[in-house]
Design an enzyme around this catalytic site. Structure first.
Site: not given
Length: 352
Positions: A23, A26, A74, A97
């Site tokens: 992540c 991102k 994701d 999520d």
């Protein structure tokens, strides 16, 4: 935790094939806001309960008066060298999520980008199997997917979930007086950067991996506590970034007890060695104006990008004991890291 079923040559290290990690790659919140600023006429659907307007963890569509469908996706580049573990982490992160909305996952499909002229297909097979492992642990099928030839390895999921609408939790519905709890320690970005910089000791290699492979299934149960007013997962924007989303959405200020923020073992040791991911700096540049003046040490922790991080919970004082009992029952240290209040300052987070 399952090991990779096939032994790969030591020379294959997935993190060497990507410019980012997990992540931490991102796009920053500031740049993302520009990308999502549509020039088209506004189209609305009254059954879309949660969409882009609230910067939440997933979209929620009302099927009927009782049930909603949750949809999320994701994916990212390798954050560890082992293919099976990479797939497992990426899938765990994507499924999170659903739990962050208070829901239950029901199905997933895979997203795979693979440099077919650089890495064998057998390596990609192990990545996908890692994703299958995480899906099995969540009780769902990896039901299909899509793949492309890409310059860097990419893997993730699109996940569908369901939720009783009475249990739906969002990230912008916190209330003044709520207490803040975090279900996983911070420091994943620091430890994975130590690996990328070849500073991570062998005996510490399991610390971040174990945290990232832990499903946030507790979110489904947390959501059933009526006094839990807001819920989100802490991922690439770091603790400060996701806390800011919670504060700005509810027009509140957070009083954060910095010294109470839980950290992964050895995170401070590797931070002292300079293991700060690039995502940390991008995060601070993106939202630092909404934070109080921070030391470099505080920035490195609060803006550290998490991959498959924990849940950030805003709970009323009246329901706090119920949440503590639940966390205790799941062997999660119930540490209050702050509270939410009516704003008295222009910054959204203050340290205490």
């Amino acid at each position: 935790m399952s090991d990779s079923p096939v032994t790969l040559p030591e020379s294959i290290k997935l993190t060497e094939y990507s410019h980012g990690a997990g992540c931490g790659c991102k796009i920053s919140p500031k740049v993302l806001s520009t990308i999502l600023a549509s020039q088209l006429p506004v189209f609305t659907d009254p059954n879309l309960l949660v969409g882009n307007q609230s910067r939440d963890d997933a979209a929620v569509y009302k099927l009927n008066d009782d049930i909603g469908i949750i949809s999320t996706t994701d994916f990212f580049m390798p954050i560890v060298d082992d293919p099976f573990t990479f797939g497992r982490i990426a899938a765990t992160n994507a499924i999170s999520d659903i739990y962050a909305m208070g829901g239950t996952p029901i199905m997933a499909i895979a997203i795979l980008g693979w440099p077919i002229n650089k890495l064998p297909a057998e390596v990609a097979q192990q990545v996908v199997d890692g994703g299958r492992q995480a899906c099995m642990e969540a009780g769902i099928m990896l039901a299909g997917g899509h793949s492309i030839d890409a310059p860097e390895p990419i893997f993730g999921l699109a996940v569908t979930g369901q939720i009783a609408l009475t249990d739906l939790k969002q990230n912008d519905t916190a209330k003044a007086g709520d207490r803040l709890y975090l279900t996983k320690p911070i420091g994943i970005g620091i430890l994975t950067t130590a690996q990328k910089q070849k500073k991570l000791q062998d005996e510490d290699s399991h610390i971040a991996v174990n945290a990232m492979c832990q499903l946030n299934t507790i979110g489904t149960t947390i959501a059933k506590i009526s006094g839990v007013n807001a819920l989100t997962d802490v991922t690439g924007f770091g603790l400060a970034g996701h806390l800011l989303e919670m504060c700005q959405g509810a027009k509140l200020t957070a009083k954060l007890k910095f010294d109470a923020v839980p950290l992964l073992p050895r995170a401070l040791d590797y931070l002292a060695l300079g293991c700060v991911p690039g995502g940390t700096h991008r995060n601070y540049d993106s939202y630092g104006e909404h934070l109080p003046e921070l030391s470099e040490h505080q920035k490195a922790i609060l803006c550290d990008p998490q991959t498959s991080g924990g849940l950030l919970v805003a709970v009323s004082a009246e329901a706090e004991a119920e949440l503590i009992d639940l966390l205790d029952a799941h062997h999660i240290a119930p540490i209050c890291i702050g509270s939410l209040e009516t704003p008295t300052t222009e910054v959204n987070v203050v340290l205490c």
